[in-house]
Enzyme design. Structure first.
Site, mmCIF file in Angstrom:
data_model
loop_
_atom_site.group_PDB
_atom_site.id
_atom_site.type_symbol
_atom_site.label_atom_id
_atom_site.label_comp_id
_atom_site.label_asym_id
_atom_site.label_seq_id
_atom_site.Cartn_x
_atom_site.Cartn_y
_atom_site.Cartn_z
ATOM 1 N N ASN A 1 0.872 -1.176 0.000
ATOM 2 C CA ASN A 1 0.000 0.000 0.000
ATOM 3 C C ASN A 1 0.910 1.227 0.000
ATOM 4 O O ASN A 1 1.521 1.539 1.020
ATOM 5 C CB ASN A 1 -0.892 -0.030 1.254
ATOM 6 C CG ASN A 1 -1.680 1.260 1.432
ATOM 7 O OD1 ASN A 1 -1.816 2.055 0.500
ATOM 8 N ND2 ASN A 1 -2.209 1.461 2.633
ATOM 9 N N TRP A 2 0.980 1.889 -1.149
ATOM 10 C CA TRP A 2 1.901 3.040 -1.259
ATOM 11 C C TRP A 2 1.333 4.306 -0.628
ATOM 12 O O TRP A 2 2.014 5.317 -0.552
ATOM 13 C CB TRP A 2 2.246 3.286 -2.742
ATOM 14 C CG TRP A 2 3.310 2.368 -3.268
ATOM 15 C CD1 TRP A 2 3.727 1.192 -2.717
ATOM 16 C CD2 TRP A 2 4.103 2.557 -4.454
ATOM 17 N NE1 TRP A 2 4.712 0.632 -3.481
ATOM 18 C CE2 TRP A 2 4.963 1.450 -4.556
ATOM 19 C CE3 TRP A 2 4.147 3.536 -5.439
ATOM 20 C CZ2 TRP A 2 5.892 1.305 -5.598
ATOM 21 C CZ3 TRP A 2 5.059 3.398 -6.485
ATOM 22 C CH2 TRP A 2 5.917 2.290 -6.549
ATOM 23 N N LYS A 3 0.067 4.258 -0.233
ATOM 24 C CA LYS A 3 -0.589 5.437 0.369
ATOM 25 C C LYS A 3 -0.380 6.671 -0.525
ATOM 26 O O LYS A 3 -0.329 6.551 -1.742
ATOM 27 C CB LYS A 3 -0.072 5.676 1.784
ATOM 28 C CG LYS A 3 -0.077 4.420 2.638
ATOM 29 C CD LYS A 3 0.131 4.717 4.095
ATOM 30 C CE LYS A 3 0.318 3.426 4.851
ATOM 31 N NZ LYS A 3 0.252 3.583 6.272
ATOM 32 N N HIS B 1 -9.404 1.218 5.210
ATOM 33 C CA HIS B 1 -8.108 1.382 5.876
ATOM 34 C C HIS B 1 -8.293 2.322 7.065
ATOM 35 O O HIS B 1 -9.072 3.268 7.003
ATOM 36 C CB HIS B 1 -7.082 1.961 4.888
ATOM 37 C CG HIS B 1 -5.682 1.910 5.417
ATOM 38 N ND1 HIS B 1 -5.218 2.807 6.365
ATOM 39 C CD2 HIS B 1 -4.650 1.072 5.158
ATOM 40 C CE1 HIS B 1 -3.962 2.511 6.643
ATOM 41 N NE2 HIS B 1 -3.585 1.460 5.924
ATOM 42 N N GLU C 1 -6.637 4.651 8.162
ATOM 43 C CA GLU C 1 -6.388 6.077 7.888
ATOM 44 C C GLU C 1 -7.619 6.718 7.250
ATOM 45 O O GLU C 1 -7.900 7.896 7.485
ATOM 46 C CB GLU C 1 -5.131 6.224 7.008
ATOM 47 C CG GLU C 1 -3.874 5.935 7.827
ATOM 48 C CD GLU C 1 -2.679 5.445 7.024
ATOM 49 O OE1 GLU C 1 -2.691 5.523 5.784
ATOM 50 O OE2 GLU C 1 -1.723 4.970 7.678
ATOM 51 N N GLU D 1 -5.144 -4.996 10.753
ATOM 52 C CA GLU D 1 -4.123 -3.975 10.902
ATOM 53 C C GLU D 1 -4.347 -3.206 12.207
ATOM 54 O O GLU D 1 -5.165 -2.269 12.244
ATOM 55 C CB GLU D 1 -4.198 -2.986 9.736
ATOM 56 C CG GLU D 1 -3.965 -3.608 8.384
ATOM 57 C CD GLU D 1 -3.366 -2.603 7.409
ATOM 58 O OE1 GLU D 1 -2.303 -2.891 6.861
ATOM 59 O OE2 GLU D 1 -3.964 -1.518 7.230
ATOM 60 N N GLY E 1 2.896 1.996 10.702
ATOM 61 C CA GLY E 1 3.915 3.030 10.543
ATOM 62 C C GLY E 1 4.695 3.347 11.811
ATOM 63 O O GLY E 1 5.416 4.347 11.854
ATOM 64 N N SER F 1 3.635 -2.450 10.249
ATOM 65 C CA SER F 1 5.083 -2.552 10.457
ATOM 66 C C SER F 1 5.676 -3.903 10.054
ATOM 67 O O SER F 1 6.603 -4.405 10.692
ATOM 68 C CB SER F 1 5.444 -2.199 11.903
ATOM 69 O OG SER F 1 5.106 -0.837 12.160
ATOM 70 N N GLY G 1 2.844 -1.205 4.218
ATOM 71 C CA GLY G 1 2.893 0.210 3.865
ATOM 72 C C GLY G 1 4.319 0.635 3.555
ATOM 73 O O GLY G 1 4.840 0.423 2.455
ATOM 74 N N GLY G 2 4.990 1.220 4.533
ATOM 75 C CA GLY G 2 6.318 1.817 4.339
ATOM 76 C C GLY G 2 7.308 0.913 3.622
ATOM 77 O O GLY G 2 8.021 1.360 2.707
#
Ligand code: PEP
Length: 248
Positions: free
Chosen positions: A9-11, A93, A95, A163, A169, A209, A230-231
């Site tokens: 997920n590149w957000k 998600h 966020e 999640e 993150g 993470s 993600g990251g």
């Protein structure tokens, strides 16, 4: 056993200049037992879908509107995302639940929209740190799953990602035992609500993470069928290592 899925997920990250990183992921994965998915920002979706045409890498989106078309300035329908080359859409998600006040009802409508467009929904659930500290994790996850997953789920149209909000993150993760316990609860819930065959085959991703140093042990947990990353999906070398872990 469901096929493992390594999903990135590149957000809100990635410009045309990031396509080199994507090419490095493609070049390192000309074959893969695990399914590989990247959900870039929509601005890169069509280009990445085109670039990955001859590779075992699928492209998805990070959100959609519930309607197929209409007066919704700035929004994108699942049909538009499918038209651009998406095969999956992440819905719910944390966020988006937090930044856009998305309720379970909204997430459910979005999941239904992805199915209307012939796509697979990745429905995200997970507790906040306060909810975990209060011992509410399993209840929160069950309530979100019951509220966010539509009735016509199948093993093909649904993936569920656990999640924990506090792990996204932050570099922090639940213990392996805690992940195991939540994923077992999720599997039981799916098998109870849907046909047992369906419940057993829906893929359950862990997200929060995931990195090269912990992917192996997380993916070895019984009811973990891959990761939503993600990251660490932004850097080809990290994501390639996570894909390797998903490939066992
Ligand atoms: C995510 O955004 O879905 C996620 C899991 O992020 P990270 O891997 O950076 O924690």
């Amino acid at each position: 056993m469901p096929r493992m899925l390594a999903a990135g997920n590149w957000k809100m990250n990635g410009l045309n200049s990031s396509l080199g990183e994507f090419l490095a992921i493609l070049e390192a994965n000309t074959t893969s037992e695990a399914e590989i998915l990247i959900c870039p920002p929509v601005t890169l979706l069509a280009a990445m879908a085109e670039l990955s045409r001859d590779f075992p890498v699928t492209i998805g989106a990070q959100d959609c509107h519930a309607n197929a078309s209409g007066a919704h300035t700035g929004d994108l329908s699942a049909e538009m995302l499918a038209d651009a080359g998406a095969k999956y859409v992440i819905v719910g998600h944390s966020e988006r639940r937090a930044d856009h006040d998305e309720t379970d009802e909204v997430v459910r409508a979005k999941a239904e929209a992805t199915w209307r467009a012939g796509l697979t929904a990745i429905v995200c659930v997970g507790e906040t740190e306060a909810q975990r500290d209060a011992g509410q994790t399993l209840d929160v996850v069950a309530t979100q799953m019951n509220g966010s997953i539509p009735d016509s789920a199948t093993a093909e149209n649904l993936v569920v990602a656990y999640e924990p909000v506090w792990a996204i993150g932050t570099g922090r993760t639940p213990t392996l035992e805690e992940i195991d316990q939540v994923h077992d609860g999720m599997r039981t819930l799916l098998c109870t609500r849907f046909d047992t065959e369906v419940g057993a085959q829906v893929r359950l991703l862990y997200g929060g993470s995931v990195k090269p140093s912990n992917a192996d042990e997380i993916f070895a947990i019984g009811n973990v069928d891959g990761g939503l990353v993600g990251g660490a999906s932004l850097k080809a070398s990290d994501f390639n290592a996570i894909i390797a872990a998903a490939n066992g």
